[in-house]
Design a protein around this motif. Structure first.
Motif, PDB file in Angstrom:
ATOM      1  N   ALA A 109      67.624  32.735  37.804  1.00 33.59           N
ATOM      2  CA  ALA A 109      67.848  34.328  37.801  1.00 33.59           C
ATOM      3  C   ALA A 109      66.694  34.506  37.264  1.00 33.59           C
ATOM      4  O   ALA A 109      66.628  35.948  37.543  1.00 33.59           O
ATOM      5  CB  ALA A 109      68.631  33.956  36.653  1.00 33.59           C
ATOM      6  N   SER A 110      66.163  33.762  36.611  1.00 26.75           N
ATOM      7  CA  SER A 110      64.123  34.492  35.993  1.00 26.75           C
ATOM      8  C   SER A 110      63.953  34.274  36.982  1.00 26.75           C
ATOM      9  O   SER A 110      62.941  35.618  37.360  1.00 26.75           O
ATOM     10  CB  SER A 110      63.416  33.683  35.357  1.00 26.75           C
ATOM     11  N   GLY A 115      61.050  39.641  41.240  1.00 24.62           N
ATOM     12  CA  GLY A 115      61.390  40.139  42.053  1.00 24.62           C
ATOM     13  C   GLY A 115      61.630  40.800  41.731  1.00 24.62           C
ATOM     14  O   GLY A 115      61.101  42.526  42.773  1.00 24.62           O
ATOM     15  N   SER A 116      62.849  41.667  41.023  1.00 22.92           N
ATOM     16  CA  SER A 116      62.918  43.064  40.693  1.00 22.92           C
ATOM     17  C   SER A 116      62.555  43.958  40.414  1.00 22.92           C
ATOM     18  O   SER A 116      62.375  45.604  40.664  1.00 22.92           O
ATOM     19  CB  SER A 116      64.524  42.479  40.495  1.00 22.92           C
ATOM     20  N   ALA A 119      59.834  44.906  42.491  1.00 23.30           N
ATOM     21  CA  ALA A 119      60.124  46.081  43.633  1.00 23.30           C
ATOM     22  C   ALA A 119      60.247  47.144  42.596  1.00 23.30           C
ATOM     23  O   ALA A 119      60.019  48.145  43.217  1.00 23.30           O
ATOM     24  CB  ALA A 119      61.889  45.152  44.004  1.00 23.30           C
ATOM     25  N   ASP A 120      60.414  47.076  41.183  1.00 23.36           N
ATOM     26  CA  ASP A 120      61.063  48.432  40.513  1.00 23.36           C
ATOM     27  C   ASP A 120      59.575  49.254  40.343  1.00 23.36           C
ATOM     28  O   ASP A 120      59.435  50.636  40.878  1.00 23.36           O
ATOM     29  CB  ASP A 120      61.514  48.455  39.429  1.00 23.36           C
ATOM     30  N   ARG A 121      58.986  48.448  39.934  1.00 22.82           N
ATOM     31  CA  ARG A 121      56.955  49.255  39.939  1.00 22.82           C
ATOM     32  C   ARG A 121      56.783  49.752  41.445  1.00 22.82           C
ATOM     33  O   ARG A 121      56.312  50.853  41.430  1.00 22.82           O
ATOM     34  CB  ARG A 121      56.002  47.797  39.266  1.00 22.82           C
ATOM     35  N   TYR A 122      57.071  48.644  42.775  1.00 25.14           N
ATOM     36  CA  TYR A 122      56.841  49.018  43.498  1.00 25.14           C
ATOM     37  C   TYR A 122      57.516  50.899  44.125  1.00 25.14           C
ATOM     38  O   TYR A 122      56.585  51.302  44.325  1.00 25.14           O
ATOM     39  CB  TYR A 122      57.238  48.280  44.953  1.00 25.14           C
ATOM     40  N   PHE A 177      60.551  33.892  48.225  1.00 24.31           N
ATOM     41  CA  PHE A 177      60.610  34.847  49.239  1.00 24.31           C
ATOM     42  C   PHE A 177      60.102  36.606  48.267  1.00 24.31           C
ATOM     43  O   PHE A 177      60.020  37.323  48.392  1.00 24.31           O
ATOM     44  CB  PHE A 177      62.189  35.306  48.940  1.00 24.31           C
ATOM     45  N   THR A 178      60.452  35.527  46.356  1.00 23.80           N
ATOM     46  CA  THR A 178      59.704  36.356  45.253  1.00 23.80           C
ATOM     47  C   THR A 178      58.240  36.360  45.258  1.00 23.80           C
ATOM     48  O   THR A 178      58.311  37.645  45.024  1.00 23.80           O
ATOM     49  CB  THR A 178      60.437  35.823  43.958  1.00 23.80           C
ATOM     50  N   PHE A 179      57.769  35.566  46.161  1.00 19.17           N
ATOM     51  CA  PHE A 179      56.118  35.548  46.131  1.00 19.17           C
ATOM     52  C   PHE A 179      55.732  36.454  46.849  1.00 19.17           C
ATOM     53  O   PHE A 179      54.922  37.244  46.738  1.00 19.17           O
ATOM     54  CB  PHE A 179      55.780  34.325  46.489  1.00 19.17           C
TER      55      PHE A 179
END
Length: 327
Positions: A109-110, A115-116, A119-122, A177-179
């Motif tokens: 979850a962390s 990652g979320s 993606a939000d800032r992107y 994936f998050t990286f």
């Protein structure tokens, strides 16, 4: 390349390793719990009424995941490693499973929350117009629920393939994936900011204004670009510091056939410690770098007199920019 079949679970770890991991688990708990609890209190109380933005709800979700690490995983890790090394405390089999499952759910979850957030800032920088209408609190809440459902549901693999193999899946699917999201967003955001600066240069040069006025128009945007770049550089750096060594350790644990059981125990505990470090560091990377969060923290800690930036917070970046909510 084949998986290692011996998990060394029947061989006791070195005495010093048990002491070392226990001490780090205690230290991380003392840092993780107050840091993440302060983030939760700041967002719930919101003393200045400027923290409840869609992005900060993702920060809240990250703090909940990391706080669960401090409240559940760290104490169980302390008991488990004391049991391994220096006491007669017996953590039963289901206790070990609770520690592993809680650890895997919270860490997943962390990482997904990070990652979320990226993606939000992107979206906020690269697709600013769409972001204003698309990203709502309702969608962020749904995103957080999905993160926890995914984190909880995939742990069934733990009971199917075991602890070591599940961590291998975690390293390859979740962490990598998050990286990739972090790296892609970092470069796209910097590219977009450079293009915005170039357009601003053209507009400023083309306008009939004095050099002093040009500098006045340009300075806030430069400060904003530097701040955003610095923040994402810190996020990316800490992610690499915490998760890259953990992934290497996971690979070695699963594939190193010449490694002794002592080495395997060291790799296992170091991988755990690096992921616990991430939960301890996250609130200071994501929240303390924000002037708005710092203002709330200083107020709760009765240190408002040291908050010199709150009064000029609204003028520290372009007011019409979607990234303002990040602050």
């Amino acid at each position: 390349m084949s998986f290692r079949t011996d998990s060394c679970s029947d061989e006791a770890p070195p005495f010093f390793l048990s002491i070392f991991t226990t001490a780090l688990s205690i230290l991380f708990a003392l840092v993780t719990i107050p840091g993440n609890a302060l983030v939760l209190v700041a967002l719930i109380r919101d003393p200045y009424g400027n923290l409840r933005t869609p992005f900060n709800y993702l920060v809240l979700n990250l703090a909940i995941a990391d706080l669960s690490v401090g409240l559940i995983v760290n104490p169980l890790s302390i008991i488990y490693h004391l049991d391994e090394g220096i006491t007669s405390i017996n953590l039963p089999g289901f206790g070990i499973e609770i520690e592993h499952v809680a650890y895997l759910i919270a860490c997943t979850a962390s990482v997904l929350s990070m990652g979320s957030m990226t993606a939000d800032r992107y979206m906020a920088v690269v697709h600013a117009t769409r972001y204003r209408t698309f990203q709502t609190r309702r969608r962020v809440v749904i995103t957080c629920i999905i993160i926890w459902l995914l984190s909880s549901s995939v742990t069934y693999l733990y009971f199917v393939i075991g602890d070591f193999l599940y961590r291998f899946v975690f390293a390859n699917v979740v962490v990598i994936f998050t990286f990739c999201i972090l790296v892609f967003s970092f470069f796209r955001i910097n590219l977009t900011l450079r293009r915005q600066r170039a357009r601003l240069n053209v507009q400023v040069v083309a306008s009939v204004v004095t050099p002093a006025a040009r500098a006045h128009q340009y300075a806030p945007n430069m400060k904003y670009e530097v701040r955003v770049t610095k923040m994402f550089s810190i996020i990316l750096l800490w992610y690499v510091i915490c998760y890259f060594p953990a992934c290497i350790a996971i690979y070695l644990v699963n594939f190193c056939h010449i490694c002794s059981c002592e080495v395997i125990h060291w790799l296992r505990d170091l991988q755990l410690c690096f992921l616990l470090l991430s939960s301890a560091v996250n609130p200071y990377v994501y929240a303390w770098t924000s002037p708005r969060f710092r203002s709330a923290f200083l107020k709760f800690l009765c240190l408002s007199k040291y908050d010199r930036r709150r009064q000029r917070d609204t003028t520290s970046s372009p007011t019409n920019h979607p990234m303002t909510s990040m602050r």
